[in-house]
Design a protein around this motif. Structure first.
Motif, PDB file in Angstrom:
ATOM      1  N   LEU A  72     -25.656  50.946  -0.749  1.00 45.83           N
ATOM      2  CA  LEU A  72     -24.995  49.655  -0.990  1.00 45.83           C
ATOM      3  C   LEU A  72     -25.151  48.761   0.242  1.00 45.83           C
ATOM      4  O   LEU A  72     -24.369  48.815   1.188  1.00 45.83           O
ATOM      5  N   VAL A  73     -26.198  47.974   0.191  1.00 46.92           N
ATOM      6  CA  VAL A  73     -26.567  47.123   1.328  1.00 46.92           C
ATOM      7  C   VAL A  73     -25.718  45.859   1.357  1.00 46.92           C
ATOM      8  O   VAL A  73     -25.296  45.384   2.397  1.00 46.92           O
ATOM      9  N   ASP A  74     -25.481  45.316   0.171  1.00 43.95           N
ATOM     10  CA  ASP A  74     -24.752  44.058   0.102  1.00 43.95           C
ATOM     11  C   ASP A  74     -23.899  44.060  -1.151  1.00 43.95           C
ATOM     12  O   ASP A  74     -24.408  44.121  -2.259  1.00 43.95           O
ATOM     13  N   LYS A  75     -22.598  44.019  -0.935  1.00 39.52           N
ATOM     14  CA  LYS A  75     -21.704  44.139  -2.084  1.00 39.52           C
ATOM     15  C   LYS A  75     -21.246  42.787  -2.605  1.00 39.52           C
ATOM     16  O   LYS A  75     -20.428  42.705  -3.509  1.00 39.52           O
ATOM     17  N   GLY A  76     -21.773  41.725  -2.022  1.00 35.73           N
ATOM     18  CA  GLY A  76     -21.325  40.379  -2.428  1.00 35.73           C
ATOM     19  C   GLY A  76     -21.859  39.984  -3.794  1.00 35.73           C
ATOM     20  O   GLY A  76     -22.719  40.652  -4.354  1.00 35.73           O
ATOM     21  N   GLU A  77     -21.312  38.912  -4.312  1.00 37.78           N
ATOM     22  CA  GLU A  77     -21.818  38.322  -5.563  1.00 37.78           C
ATOM     23  C   GLU A  77     -23.260  37.881  -5.352  1.00 37.78           C
ATOM     24  O   GLU A  77     -23.593  37.340  -4.304  1.00 37.78           O
ATOM     25  N   LYS A  78     -24.104  38.102  -6.355  1.00 38.44           N
ATOM     26  CA  LYS A  78     -25.483  37.616  -6.250  1.00 38.44           C
ATOM     27  C   LYS A  78     -25.492  36.092  -6.276  1.00 38.44           C
ATOM     28  O   LYS A  78     -24.727  35.490  -7.014  1.00 38.44           O
ATOM     29  N   GLN A  79     -26.400  35.477  -5.481  1.00 44.25           N
ATOM     30  CA  GLN A  79     -26.464  34.007  -5.511  1.00 44.25           C
ATOM     31  C   GLN A  79     -27.134  33.527  -6.784  1.00 44.25           C
ATOM     32  O   GLN A  79     -26.889  32.429  -7.250  1.00 44.25           O
ATOM     33  N   LEU A 125     -33.441  37.884  -2.867  1.00 40.55           N
ATOM     34  CA  LEU A 125     -32.223  38.678  -3.034  1.00 40.55           C
ATOM     35  C   LEU A 125     -32.168  39.854  -2.062  1.00 40.55           C
ATOM     36  O   LEU A 125     -31.120  40.447  -1.856  1.00 40.55           O
ATOM     37  N   MET A 126     -33.317  40.199  -1.478  1.00 42.95           N
ATOM     38  CA  MET A 126     -33.315  41.272  -0.480  1.00 42.95           C
ATOM     39  C   MET A 126     -32.634  40.766   0.792  1.00 42.95           C
ATOM     40  O   MET A 126     -32.618  39.563   1.047  1.00 42.95           O
ATOM     41  N   LYS A 127     -32.084  41.690   1.544  1.00 42.40           N
ATOM     42  CA  LYS A 127     -31.459  41.379   2.842  1.00 42.40           C
ATOM     43  C   LYS A 127     -32.271  42.075   3.926  1.00 42.40           C
ATOM     44  O   LYS A 127     -33.047  43.004   3.617  1.00 42.40           O
ATOM     45  N   LEU A 159     -39.869  61.090  -1.721  1.00 42.96           N
ATOM     46  CA  LEU A 159     -38.834  60.111  -2.096  1.00 42.96           C
ATOM     47  C   LEU A 159     -39.495  58.737  -2.237  1.00 42.96           C
ATOM     48  O   LEU A 159     -40.538  58.480  -1.636  1.00 42.96           O
ATOM     49  N   CYS A 160     -38.913  57.896  -3.049  1.00 39.06           N
ATOM     50  CA  CYS A 160     -39.396  56.513  -3.111  1.00 39.06           C
ATOM     51  C   CYS A 160     -38.199  55.598  -3.375  1.00 39.06           C
ATOM     52  O   CYS A 160     -37.097  56.079  -3.654  1.00 39.06           O
ATOM     53  N   PHE A 161     -38.433  54.310  -3.272  1.00 41.45           N
ATOM     54  CA  PHE A 161     -37.322  53.379  -3.487  1.00 41.45           C
ATOM     55  C   PHE A 161     -37.598  52.540  -4.730  1.00 41.45           C
ATOM     56  O   PHE A 161     -38.752  52.361  -5.138  1.00 41.45           O
ATOM     57  N   THR A 162     -36.533  52.045  -5.309  1.00 42.33           N
ATOM     58  CA  THR A 162     -36.678  50.945  -6.257  1.00 42.33           C
ATOM     59  C   THR A 162     -35.517  49.977  -6.054  1.00 42.33           C
ATOM     60  O   THR A 162     -34.526  50.315  -5.401  1.00 42.33           O
ATOM     61  N   LEU A 163     -35.672  48.774  -6.592  1.00 45.83           N
ATOM     62  CA  LEU A 163     -34.675  47.719  -6.400  1.00 45.83           C
ATOM     63  C   LEU A 163     -34.327  47.112  -7.744  1.00 45.83           C
ATOM     64  O   LEU A 163     -35.180  47.048  -8.635  1.00 45.83           O
ATOM     65  N   ASP A 164     -33.093  46.686  -7.872  1.00 50.60           N
ATOM     66  CA  ASP A 164     -32.691  45.876  -9.021  1.00 50.60           C
ATOM     67  C   ASP A 164     -32.742  44.428  -8.585  1.00 50.60           C
ATOM     68  O   ASP A 164     -33.252  44.127  -7.530  1.00 50.60           O
ATOM     69  N   ALA A 165     -32.111  43.562  -9.358  1.00 52.01           N
ATOM     70  CA  ALA A 165     -32.064  42.161  -8.933  1.00 52.01           C
ATOM     71  C   ALA A 165     -30.942  42.003  -7.912  1.00 52.01           C
ATOM     72  O   ALA A 165     -29.902  41.409  -8.182  1.00 52.01           O
ATOM     73  N   GLY A 166     -31.138  42.575  -6.736  1.00 53.69           N
ATOM     74  CA  GLY A 166     -30.131  42.520  -5.687  1.00 53.69           C
ATOM     75  C   GLY A 166     -30.671  43.171  -4.433  1.00 53.69           C
ATOM     76  O   GLY A 166     -31.856  43.509  -4.367  1.00 53.69           O
ATOM     77  N   ALA A 167     -29.787  43.348  -3.447  1.00 55.60           N
ATOM     78  CA  ALA A 167     -30.231  43.866  -2.141  1.00 55.60           C
ATOM     79  C   ALA A 167     -30.110  45.378  -2.029  1.00 55.60           C
ATOM     80  O   ALA A 167     -30.684  45.991  -1.129  1.00 55.60           O
ATOM     81  N   ASN A 168     -29.334  45.996  -2.930  1.00 60.21           N
ATOM     82  CA  ASN A 168     -29.130  47.445  -2.843  1.00 60.21           C
ATOM     83  C   ASN A 168     -30.432  48.201  -3.088  1.00 60.21           C
ATOM     84  O   ASN A 168     -31.292  47.734  -3.830  1.00 60.21           O
ATOM     85  N   VAL A 169     -30.528  49.386  -2.460  1.00 62.52           N
ATOM     86  CA  VAL A 169     -31.758  50.178  -2.611  1.00 62.52           C
ATOM     87  C   VAL A 169     -31.427  51.475  -3.350  1.00 62.52           C
ATOM     88  O   VAL A 169     -30.486  52.181  -2.986  1.00 62.52           O
TER      89      VAL A 169
END
Ligand code: DP6
Length: 379
Positions: A231-238, A304-306, A327-337
């Protein structure tokens, strides 16, 4: 792409069963994480490309839908002056964690309007929706997929009560169809462990109208896959997903992107069966970065990435080079990984996350999840 939609009639057929006075149903519906992303839609919530997701387990929404027959029958709406009032829209109240949430009303009202001709019984009832998420509301994890799926399933339970003849296949397809009308990705939050939404020639039964379970035999490597959400950024998405989807209209790279997603899904279908984790990693990470590349190249553009999102990605790449871990990463429409990894590497990856990645999470917060089997009725 020229698509022909399959004929499916999901309209509720009235039976002569007497409408129950009241009742309630509860469903627990999971969140999902897309491997091939849905980004771009047309008409009413139809995807521009097919997508596939892992169904999650620990991240879910639990929703109870209470329904009570309307006190005033429709006939009584004929006023004293002889005007016939139009049949009233459904009334509903929504509670999150026991608190009334009028701010959710608009989204739910749109959903109910969209589905009302398919579940006409709904307007016979006043509805109370009581919902809670297993993850904190402020985590930046979207609850619309699990939330809309849980609500759609509760509504389908009413339909099943009114028409017990409907098959399980019809029940779940229609639940996914309804959920899609609430939020596209919600169509993938009914079944598990892998769900495809969107028509794809190589996936039998796939449809733009609803999600289906990916039914080919999945290689051992991809069973019980883990997803640790940082949880990189818990704020509301812009920028909401809905606006992002809209920006794919007239996007200079849209057509190529839809074709690429289609090809990535073809490749992933092979990989999921032959167990090629290295290729899995390449496809999944490329999908995540392409999704964000679409945002960077929209008009207007947005990010949306930080900074911490990028730090985590770089640490993952370094760690992979150092250890050859899968391991690998994926992203949603937000900053969390989301960090995806196989069951048999969970110790080494967990250690890496705790030692090297938590510093990039807001208040060191992260959620350990894994692939799950889909929604369950609890009452
Ligand atoms: C980036 O399903 O949230 O998570 O249909 O407008 O509700 P609406 O959009 P939504 O979009 C999700 C986009 C995504 C990718 C994915 O889940 O496939």
């Amino acid at each position: 792409m020229n698509k022909t939609l399959p004929e499916k009639d999901f309209t509720f057929k009235r039976t002569n069963i007497v409408i129950p006075e009241k009742g309630s149903f509860t469903w627990k519906a999971p969140s999902n994480i897309a491997l091939v992303k849905y980004w771009g839609k047309y008409d009413v919530q139809l995807p521009k490309n097919a997508s596939i997701s892992f169904t999650l387990d620990a991240c879910y929404t639990l929703t109870t839908l209470e329904f009570r027959k309307r006190q005033i029958p429709t006939e009584a709406l004929i006023s004293s002056k002889g005007f016939i009032a139009t049949k009233r829209e459904s009334t509903f109240e929504i509670f999150l964690d026991g608190e009334r949430k009028p701010e959710f009303s608009e989204k739910i009202a749109t959903f109910i309007t969209r589905i009302s001709n398919l579940v006409s019984f709904i307007s016979d009832y006043d509805l109370i929706i009581k919902t809670r998420n297993s993850f904190p509301h402020s985590s930046g994890i979207a609850s619309s997929a699990s939330g809309m799926a849980a609500l759609a399933l509760c509504i389908m339970s009413i339909e099943k009560k009114l028409n017990p003849e409907i098959t399980d296949e019809y029940f779940y397809e229609k639940a996914s169809f309804l959920a899609r009308l609430g939020s596209g990705s919600a169509s993938r939050s009914i079944k598990g462990p892998l769900v495809v939404w969107g028509q794809h020639k190589e996936i039998e039964g796939s449809s733009d109208l609803f999600g289906i379970e990916f039914s080919s035999t999945i290689h051992e490597n991809f069973k019980n896959y883990h997803d640790t959400i940082l949880l990189v950024d818990k704020g509301e998405k812009q920028i909401s997903s809905t606006i992002g989807h809209d920006l794919m209209h007239n996007h200079p790279f849209a057509q190529k992107r839809f074709e690429q997603a289609y090809q990535n899904l073809s490749k992933l279908v092979t990989v999921l069966q032959n167990g090629d984790i290295k290729e899995f990693i390449t496809i999944v990470e490329s999908e995540a970065l392409t999704l964000h590349a679409m945002m960077l190249t929209s008009n207007p553009y947005f990010i949306l990435m930080k900074p911490n999102t990028l730090s985590i990605i770089n640490r993952i790449w370094e760690f992979r080079t150092r250890t050859n871990a899968n391991l690998c990463f994926t992203l949603d429409a937000g900053a969390n990984v989301h960090i995806l990894y196989p069951e048999k590497e969970k110790e080494i990856v967990n250690q890496f996350i705790v030692n090297e990645l938590l510093e990039f999470c807001q208040n060191n917060h992260y959620i350990c999840d894994r692939v799950g089997l889909g929604a369950k009725q609890t009452h």
